[in-house]
Write a protein that holds these residues in place. Structure first.
Motif, short mmCIF file in Angstrom:
data_model
loop_
_atom_site.label_atom_id
_atom_site.label_comp_id
_atom_site.label_asym_id
_atom_site.label_seq_id
_atom_site.Cartn_x
_atom_site.Cartn_y
_atom_site.Cartn_z
N PRO A 211 0.85 -1.19 0.00
CA PRO A 211 0.00 0.00 0.00
C PRO A 211 0.89 1.24 0.00
N ASP A 303 -7.23 -6.67 -1.14
CA ASP A 303 -6.88 -5.49 -0.39
C ASP A 303 -5.35 -5.42 -0.33
N GLN A 306 -3.68 -6.99 2.60
CA GLN A 306 -3.51 -8.46 2.54
C GLN A 306 -2.30 -8.81 1.69
#
Ligand SMILES: *Cc1c(COP(=O)(O)O)cnc(C)c1O
Length: 416
Positions: A211, A303, A306
């Motif tokens: 992310p 996501d 994850q």
């Protein structure tokens, strides 16, 4: 296997059995008998790509002909695919455009940054940055009368304390392409902003791997490529992100006609389109863009947190394998074991990196190397298994133990 290998073998089986992302491997067409650990250089083929390309070639191009620019959304593809990538890097819609190569997008982004900070003479980049990033920093600096300063991320605070007021842009990658070290994007972005400078992140080794949340971090500009963790295929289009707050003043050096406010007015003078569309350049590479768009569906419903958790599990596990099986044979792990400082590949130092990677490939384990002495093992949480990591470590141990490789260095001009 030795007892140690048997024990870590049990661990691989358990970690894979407990992996919630395991079914996603079916979204890729991985060849049988191959352990693929080079997806950080060229992602493997996603299953969704070939059917889409067949349709694009035969129906959209073959039958629709030029009408497909409208009827099949070709014209809007750079912004639509840009938004799809934006979702993976934390960019709200309308700030990311896909197309061209990372090198071209770097040129655009560096030029745009210089234009946004015209009164500041310094362009800061990482001495360890990927070569094209370094070369383009020099090229843009030459055109814009800027001076390049090579400052490692660890030294940025000290540098900015004395020179910060003169810095236009800091151009970094969050992940060192050689060592796999992950830098603190938030701290470096904040430090750059406190100095009043802009930050340009090259997300080639981060997009799709972890992310990054460009909007939330307040990043100014970012670029990245489509063929590494996004698995868009060889030469897949890259992307450029520019934060919305900069759009009105954004001027890129490559003012091509597709970034014009009225491209089909064929006006003699350039007037930039509103929003990120002004970062478009020329006619987009539709086949590659639509292949990338199909490839990105491999992330559907997943996501990034994850993905990050599994990536760290894979690299952490591989570091444990390396410690048990490979450090006794002279390998030195150079990737940080601290999870906060680890990207999505592990690098091991060995003086015969090139010959070892070739010998591994002959054994069905595809990794890569960076001269002179780093072997790189890239993981992609969408398809890599812990068993893959164990296989790589065991085969590498066997190759060294049996002296079954050629110690000659990398010949020039070879990709891997
Ligand atoms: C892979 C990579 C590139 C590649 O640039 P291209 O123009 O696609 O060849 C650039 N920068 C970084 C940091 C990379 O990892």
């Amino acid at each position: 296997m030795t007892t140690a290998a048997a024990t870590i073998g049990d661990e691989a089986a358990k970690l894979d059995a407990d992996d919630p992302l395991a079914p996603l491997r079916d979204r890729f067409l991985l060849p049988g008998g191959v352990v693929y650990l080079d997806g950080n250089s060229l992602g493997p083929l996603p299953a969704a790509v070939a059917p889409v390309l067949t349709d694009v070639v035969h129906r959209q191009w073959g039958t629709g002909l030029i009408r497909s620019w409208n009827e099949h959304g070709w014209w809007d593809a750079p912004l639509r695919v840009g938004d799809a990538i934006g979702r993976l890097i934390g960019a709200a819609a309308g700030q990311t455009v896909a197309g061209d190569s990372t090198s071209v997008q770097l040129f655009s982004a560096l030029g745009a940054a210089a234009a946004l900070r015209p009164d500041r003479p310094l362009l800061v980049t990482d001495p360890g940055h990927f070569p094209t990033d370094r070369y383009l920093a020099e090229a843009v600096a030459g055109r814009e009368s800027l001076e390049v300063r090579h400052v490692a991320p660890a030294d940025l605070d000290g540098f900015l304390a004395s020179e910060g007021h003169r810095v236009a842009v800091v151009s970094y990658s969050p992940v060192d392409f050689r060592t796999g070290e992950l830098y603190d994007m938030r701290a470096l972005t904040d430090a750059t902003h406190r100095a009043g400078a802009l930050v340009l992140w090259d997300l080639c080794h981060a997009a799709g791997a972890l992310p990054v949340d460009v909007d939330e971090l307040g990043v100014d500009l970012a670029v990245g490529c489509g063929y590494k963790f996004l698995s868009g295929g060889p030469g897949a289009p890259a992307f450029l992100y520019a934060a919305r707050r900069h759009h009105a003043a954004l001027t890129t050096p490559l003012t091509g006609w597709t970034g014009h406010a009225e491209p089909f007015a064929m006006s003699p003078d350039y007037a930039p389109a509103p929003g990120i569309a002004r970062a478009r350049i020329g006619t987009p590479p539709i086949l590659s863009l639509l292949a990338l768009e199909a490839a990105l569906t491999a992330f559907d419903g997943v996501d990034l947190a994850q993905i990050r958790a599994k990536s760290l599990s894979l690299t952490g596990y591989f570091l444990r394998c390396a410690e048990e099986l490979l450090t006794p044979l002279g390998f030195e792990p150079v990737t940080p074991s601290d999870t906060a400082r680890r990207g999505s590949h592990v690098s091991l130092r060995h003086p015969h990196a090139y010959g070892l990677v070739q010998a591994l490939a002959a054994q069905g384990v595809i990794a890569d190397m960076r001269a002179p002495d780093l072997l790189r093992f890239g993981v992609n949480a969408l398809y890599t298994t812990h068993q893959d990591m164990l296989t790589a470590a065991v085969r590498l141990r066997d190759v060294v133990r049996d002296d079954a490789y050629d110690p000659a260095p990398q010949p020039s001009g070879r990709v891997v």
